[in-house]
Design an enzyme around this catalytic site. Structure first.
Site, PDB file in Angstrom:
ATOM      1  CG  HIS A   1      -1.500   9.060   3.250  1.00 43.60           C
ATOM      2  ND1 HIS A   1      -1.570   7.722   3.573  1.00 43.60           N
ATOM      3  CD2 HIS A   1      -1.047   9.662   4.380  1.00 43.60           C
ATOM      4  CE1 HIS A   1      -1.175   7.531   4.813  1.00 43.60           C
ATOM      5  NE2 HIS A   1      -0.840   8.703   5.338  1.00 43.60           N
TER       6      HIS A   1
ATOM      7  NE  ARG B   1      -3.111   2.669   2.677  1.00 47.69           N
ATOM      8  CZ  ARG B   1      -3.186   3.414   3.768  1.00 47.69           C
ATOM      9  NH1 ARG B   1      -2.801   2.946   4.949  1.00 47.69           N
ATOM     10  NH2 ARG B   1      -3.654   4.636   3.706  1.00 47.69           N
TER      11      ARG B   1
ATOM     12  CG  ASN C   1      -5.405   3.380   8.636  1.00 47.13           C
ATOM     13  OD1 ASN C   1      -5.555   2.412   7.904  1.00 47.13           O
ATOM     14  ND2 ASN C   1      -4.995   4.553   8.188  1.00 47.13           N
TER      15      ASN C   1
ATOM     16  CD  GLU D   1      -4.912   7.627   9.655  1.00 47.65           C
ATOM     17  OE1 GLU D   1      -4.432   8.723   9.975  1.00 47.65           O
ATOM     18  OE2 GLU D   1      -4.456   6.553  10.063  1.00 47.65           O
TER      19      GLU D   1
ATOM     20  CE1 TYR E   1      -0.108   3.213  13.635  1.00 44.51           C
ATOM     21  CE2 TYR E   1      -2.171   4.021  12.730  1.00 44.51           C
ATOM     22  CZ  TYR E   1      -0.861   3.619  12.555  1.00 44.51           C
ATOM     23  OH  TYR E   1      -0.304   3.615  11.298  1.00 44.51           O
TER      24      TYR E   1
ATOM     25  CD  GLU F   1      -1.860   4.085   8.173  1.00 46.18           C
ATOM     26  OE1 GLU F   1      -1.641   4.539   9.316  1.00 46.18           O
ATOM     27  OE2 GLU F   1      -2.035   4.797   7.176  1.00 46.18           O
TER      28      GLU F   1
HETATM   29  O1  IFM Z   1       2.304   8.119   9.783  1.00 47.08           O
HETATM   30  C1  IFM Z   1       0.927   8.076  10.014  1.00 47.08           C
HETATM   31  C2  IFM Z   1       0.188   7.848   8.712  1.00 47.08           C
HETATM   32  O2  IFM Z   1       0.505   8.804   7.759  1.00 47.08           O
HETATM   33  C3  IFM Z   1      -1.310   7.879   8.954  1.00 47.08           C
HETATM   34  N1  IFM Z   1      -1.682   6.987  10.022  1.00 47.08           N
HETATM   35  C4  IFM Z   1      -0.942   7.060  11.259  1.00 47.08           C
HETATM   36  C5  IFM Z   1       0.555   6.963  10.974  1.00 47.08           C
HETATM   37  C6  IFM Z   1       1.344   7.052  12.289  1.00 47.08           C
HETATM   38  O3  IFM Z   1       1.097   8.248  12.940  1.00 47.08           O
END
Ligand code: IFM
Length: 443
Positions: free
Chosen positions: A121, A84, A286, A162, A288, A358
């Site tokens: 992006h 990606r 995505n 995002e 985290y 992500e």
């Molecule tokens: O680096 C970023 C990415 O561009 C978008 N998602 C989160 C990542 C980490 O912060």
């Protein structure tokens, strides 16, 4: 740093045949070669004093533009199914810009890896503005051009990355480009990106694409306590981060009370939602970390490198008892299971197959056992969601390379491959070897 006995030793559960293992990057964060493309809002933002913490720019970044063959060789050696990356709109607008993506896609395909481009992006061409409705139409035109050129080799497409972060960090809080601090007046930027997404889905389908998704960032929102004020604040945060971007895409509706805040008459917003809710072939998530949220505390709060103003109707609280990444983000793998099963429960049949577009963490060092522990925990958590019945078709690590981490500059390292930003030398980290083994095993 994790200790040896924190290292994963249990066998990894098996993933279904055809499950897509991949890695992600984005154009502005790795390409460099800024002189060979038009300026983006990020170039203008970065030029302002104090905006990027280490004072750096993305002018050279990883110099991927010139070193893409070396990077694709790293992908091939890693053995991933898919890569990606994002297409830079300002580069495509520049003479010869699309040729670069032609070469890149050829190289990726020749390595036996599937190219998965993201069409936006965050690097909007300078002069365009998501507060303007016309930007959505301009995006669809650009998407048609890219699809016309790459569509013979690209099957899987991502419209936006995002839009929540781009709206909140870039237009509401001013810590990302374009650096606006509009708070709730930033909502038109969200609506126009969502409209751009829907128009892009139509443009891609008109160009023959049959495998189209979006990469939205999501995370569970945990109320700080059972107190009604904390619960209400957490619900509001969930609306802002999750529902405001997932509901319109998956159901063609905004959550109650949100549509009225969007630009246009009720009839116009309803017509836009028809476009935004165009059914997708898959939904990118995505993930985290979760966020613990409570009632406002009347003071500024430091959260993940961002200062949140006191006037917000919520406050972000620490998640205690968890390891933290170098970015200060808590490590909560089971948050991924909770998120995915929660989405399945919330959206039911309207949720198409999910791809984790992500997941990753920032840690220093080549012997990055903390990253291995993070990824191991999250891949297992993903598998648990699949066992619970969530249809997940792929998992992409953020990121292949250490790169320009936006307002943090080069201080946060998310890569499976270390980049020396003086010599631009690439060195695979321990996590690269771990992921290569996982990919082989997962097949
Ligand atoms: O680096 C970023 C990415 O561009 C978008 N998602 C989160 C990542 C980490 O912060």
């Amino acid at each position: 740093m994790a200790t040896d006995d924190a290292m994963p030793a249990r066998p990894m559960p098996r993933f279904p045949d055809g499950f897509l293992w991949g890695v992600s990057t984005s154009a502005h964060q790795i390409e460099g070669a800024a002189g060979l493309r038009g300026p983006s809002v990020w170039d203008a933002f970065t030029a302002g004093p104090g905006r990027v913490k280490d004072g750096s720019t993305a002018d050279v970044a990883c110099d991927h533009y010139h070193r893409y063959r070396e990077d694709v060789a790293l992908l091939a050696d890693l053995g991933v199914d898919a890569y990606r990356f994002s297409v830079s709109w300002p580069r495509v607008d520049s003479p010869g810009g699309l040729d670069f993506y032609d070469r890149l896609v050829d190289e990726v395909c020749a390595a036996g890896v599937r190219p998965v481009p993201t069409l936006f992006h965050w690097d909007l061409p300078a002069g365009l503005d998501w507060l303007e409705r016309d930007t959505a139409a301009r995006f669809a035109e650009y998407v048609s051009v890219v699809a016309g050129r790459l569509g013979d080799r690209v099957g899987k497409w991502i419209t936006l990355n995002e839009p929540a972060e781009h709206t909140l960090l870039g237009h509401a809080l001013g810590v990302h480009a374009p650096g606006r601090k509009l708070l709730f007046d930033a909502l038109p930027a969200a609506h126009h990106q969502l409209l751009a997404h829907g128009l892009a889905v139509r443009a891609l389908r008109a160009a023959g694409a049959t495998d189209v998704g979006i990469a939205n960032s999501h995370g569970p929102t945990w109320p700080a306590s059972g107190d009604p004020a904390d619960r209400e604040a957490a619900e509001f945060y969930d609306l802002l981060l999750n529902r405001m971007f997932a509901d319109p895409v998956l159901t063609g509706r905004y959550p109650e009370g949100v549509g009225e805040l969007m630009p246009g008459s009720p009839g116009e917003v309803a017509a836009d939602l028809e476009i935004i809710g165009e059914p997708l072939d898959w939904y990118g998530v995505n993930y985290y970390a979760p966020t613990r949220v409570g009632a406002p505390q009347g003071a500024e709060i430091e959260f993940g490198g961002v200062t949140l103003p006191a006037e917000l109707p919520f406050s972000v609280r620490e998640i205690e008892g968890r390891p933290l990444t170098d970015f200060g983000w808590p490590v909560v793998p089971e948050g991924l299971t909770e998120l995915l099963t929660g989405f399945r429960d919330r959206y039911g049949d309207r949720l198409p197959p999910v791809v984790i577009t992500e997941n990753g963490c920032s840690y220093e060092g080549l012997d990055d056992r903390d990253r291995i522990a993070y990824l191991d925990g999250h891949v297992r958590a993903l598998h648990r969601a699949m066992e619970a019945g969530v249809d997940v078709r792929g998992y992409f690590v953020w990121s292949l390379l250490d790169n320009f981490e936006w307002a943090e500059g080069y201080a946060r390292r998310f890569g499976l491959v270390h980049v020396d930003f003086t010599t631009l030398e690439r060195t695979p980290k321990a996590s690269y070897g771990w992921f290569r083994d996982l990919v082989r095993h997962g097949r």
